[in-house]
Design an enzyme around this catalytic site. Sequence first.
Site, PDB file in Angstrom:
ATOM      1  N   GLN A  11       7.624   7.347  -4.016  1.00 47.61           N
ATOM      2  CA  GLN A  11       8.621   6.981  -5.027  1.00 47.61           C
ATOM      3  C   GLN A  11       9.135   8.228  -5.735  1.00 47.61           C
ATOM      4  O   GLN A  11       8.368   9.162  -5.982  1.00 47.61           O
ATOM      5  CB  GLN A  11       7.954   6.048  -6.038  1.00 47.61           C
ATOM      6  CG  GLN A  11       8.944   5.286  -6.863  1.00 47.61           C
ATOM      7  CD  GLN A  11       8.292   4.149  -7.624  1.00 47.61           C
ATOM      8  OE1 GLN A  11       7.356   3.539  -7.139  1.00 47.61           O
ATOM      9  NE2 GLN A  11       8.767   3.875  -8.807  1.00 47.61           N
ATOM     10  N   SER A  91       1.474   8.290  -1.233  1.00 44.35           N
ATOM     11  CA  SER A  91       1.441   7.017  -1.961  1.00 44.35           C
ATOM     12  C   SER A  91       2.168   5.921  -1.175  1.00 44.35           C
ATOM     13  O   SER A  91       1.716   5.508  -0.114  1.00 44.35           O
ATOM     14  CB  SER A  91       2.015   7.210  -3.365  1.00 44.35           C
ATOM     15  OG  SER A  91       1.846   6.049  -4.141  1.00 44.35           O
ATOM     16  N   LEU A  92       3.336   5.491  -1.640  1.00 42.46           N
ATOM     17  CA  LEU A  92       4.141   4.493  -0.921  1.00 42.46           C
ATOM     18  C   LEU A  92       4.338   4.882   0.547  1.00 42.46           C
ATOM     19  O   LEU A  92       4.338   4.042   1.438  1.00 42.46           O
ATOM     20  CB  LEU A  92       5.501   4.374  -1.621  1.00 42.46           C
ATOM     21  CG  LEU A  92       6.653   3.758  -0.838  1.00 42.46           C
ATOM     22  CD1 LEU A  92       6.417   2.273  -0.639  1.00 42.46           C
ATOM     23  CD2 LEU A  92       7.974   4.010  -1.541  1.00 42.46           C
ATOM     24  N   ARG A 116       4.074  -4.735  -4.297  1.00 47.76           N
ATOM     25  CA  ARG A 116       3.318  -3.592  -4.825  1.00 47.76           C
ATOM     26  C   ARG A 116       4.086  -2.944  -5.981  1.00 47.76           C
ATOM     27  O   ARG A 116       3.520  -2.645  -7.038  1.00 47.76           O
ATOM     28  CB  ARG A 116       3.096  -2.567  -3.702  1.00 47.76           C
ATOM     29  CG  ARG A 116       2.342  -1.294  -4.100  1.00 47.76           C
ATOM     30  CD  ARG A 116       2.275  -0.365  -2.887  1.00 47.76           C
ATOM     31  NE  ARG A 116       1.462   0.827  -3.094  1.00 47.76           N
ATOM     32  CZ  ARG A 116       1.952   2.021  -3.429  1.00 47.76           C
ATOM     33  NH1 ARG A 116       3.251   2.180  -3.602  1.00 47.76           N
ATOM     34  NH2 ARG A 116       1.144   3.063  -3.562  1.00 47.76           N
ATOM     35  N   HIS A 201      -1.339   5.861 -10.213  1.00 44.25           N
ATOM     36  CA  HIS A 201      -2.528   6.560  -9.692  1.00 44.25           C
ATOM     37  C   HIS A 201      -3.504   6.960 -10.797  1.00 44.25           C
ATOM     38  O   HIS A 201      -4.066   8.049 -10.793  1.00 44.25           O
ATOM     39  CB  HIS A 201      -2.120   7.752  -8.820  1.00 44.25           C
ATOM     40  CG  HIS A 201      -1.323   7.312  -7.638  1.00 44.25           C
ATOM     41  ND1 HIS A 201      -1.889   6.616  -6.591  1.00 44.25           N
ATOM     42  CD2 HIS A 201       0.000   7.408  -7.360  1.00 44.25           C
ATOM     43  CE1 HIS A 201      -0.932   6.313  -5.714  1.00 44.25           C
ATOM     44  NE2 HIS A 201       0.217   6.772  -6.168  1.00 44.25           N
ATOM     45  N   GLN A 250      -5.720   2.641  -3.476  1.00 42.68           N
ATOM     46  CA  GLN A 250      -4.709   3.697  -3.474  1.00 42.68           C
ATOM     47  C   GLN A 250      -3.862   3.737  -4.752  1.00 42.68           C
ATOM     48  O   GLN A 250      -3.507   4.817  -5.218  1.00 42.68           O
ATOM     49  CB  GLN A 250      -3.829   3.497  -2.235  1.00 42.68           C
ATOM     50  CG  GLN A 250      -3.000   4.693  -1.865  1.00 42.68           C
ATOM     51  CD  GLN A 250      -1.596   4.264  -1.474  1.00 42.68           C
ATOM     52  OE1 GLN A 250      -1.035   3.337  -2.042  1.00 42.68           O
ATOM     53  NE2 GLN A 250      -1.034   4.954  -0.509  1.00 42.68           N
TER      54      GLN A 250
END
Length: 317
Positions: A11, A91-92, A116, A201, A250
Amino acid sequence: MGKVAFVFPGQGAQYVGMGKEIAEHYPEADQIFELANKALDYDIRRLCFEGPEEELIKTENTQPAILTTCIAIAEVLLRQGIQPDVSAGLSLGEYASLVIAGAMDFETAVVLVKKRGKYMQEAVPLGKGAMAAILGLEREILENNVLKKANKFGIVEAANFNSPGQIVISGEVQAVEKACEIAKESGAAKAVPLPVSAPFHSSMLVPAGEKIAEALKPISFNELKIPVISNVTADYYPGKEAIKELLIHQVSRSVLWEDTVVRMIEDGVDIFIEVGPGKTLSQFIRRIGKNLKAKLSIYNVEDRKSLETTLKEVGQR
């Protein structure tokens, strides 16, 4: 010849117009946008190509939009004969890696990342969380000095270990602000607040992980056809049975991006192709490679020109 890695951005990489040029010239890319529209029952193609930006930057739209663009571009590379030996995503971006590895189909993934995004957005009330990038400070000093002192003011944790000298922190507003002050006193070159809507996170996102766990329950995964490295462990997924647990953790654990890239280089990767919008990962990989004195070829593919360059140069190896 060394190995090829496909890496996928997270992102923040989004921009209006992403994927448009490639979708106009390659039917297989356009087909991915079509599949996304059907799976989401929403015109994500139009959002990616035309905006408006204020809709595109909403987390629950950003995540499926970036994933769709990444897979559309990856599809062209794969059809043109460029196959990765390994994949990872920030991440994503890890979801894109799992799609190209065959662990789940694209339609399942695009619906999942929309959820998500929504869960991550809802996990913490607006204005309660913050993130900042700490530049020019060693990991040990940040972890053992800065964060320990700042934790007295609330939750603050390392969110992303991006590259040597770039670590992102995440947590409650006051604690993040305090950590920025302490980081500067400890020798950081800069501490830059990030324009994000939630403390991604960090342990504050555990509720989002719990909702993702529910969304993952009905999904059955396939074995991975190529190795994928997890953000949580900076190690390879041991098999399909580990996917759910790692995707749940995650959202609330540190992204070990630097460690992930080091692992790939140690395992013989010397061609990195950043697939999707932006060049952020390419910059991180360049820094990591320089730190290791590794000779790397780094490409990013986001439009027709960068695609053709990559096809020409990597395809000839």
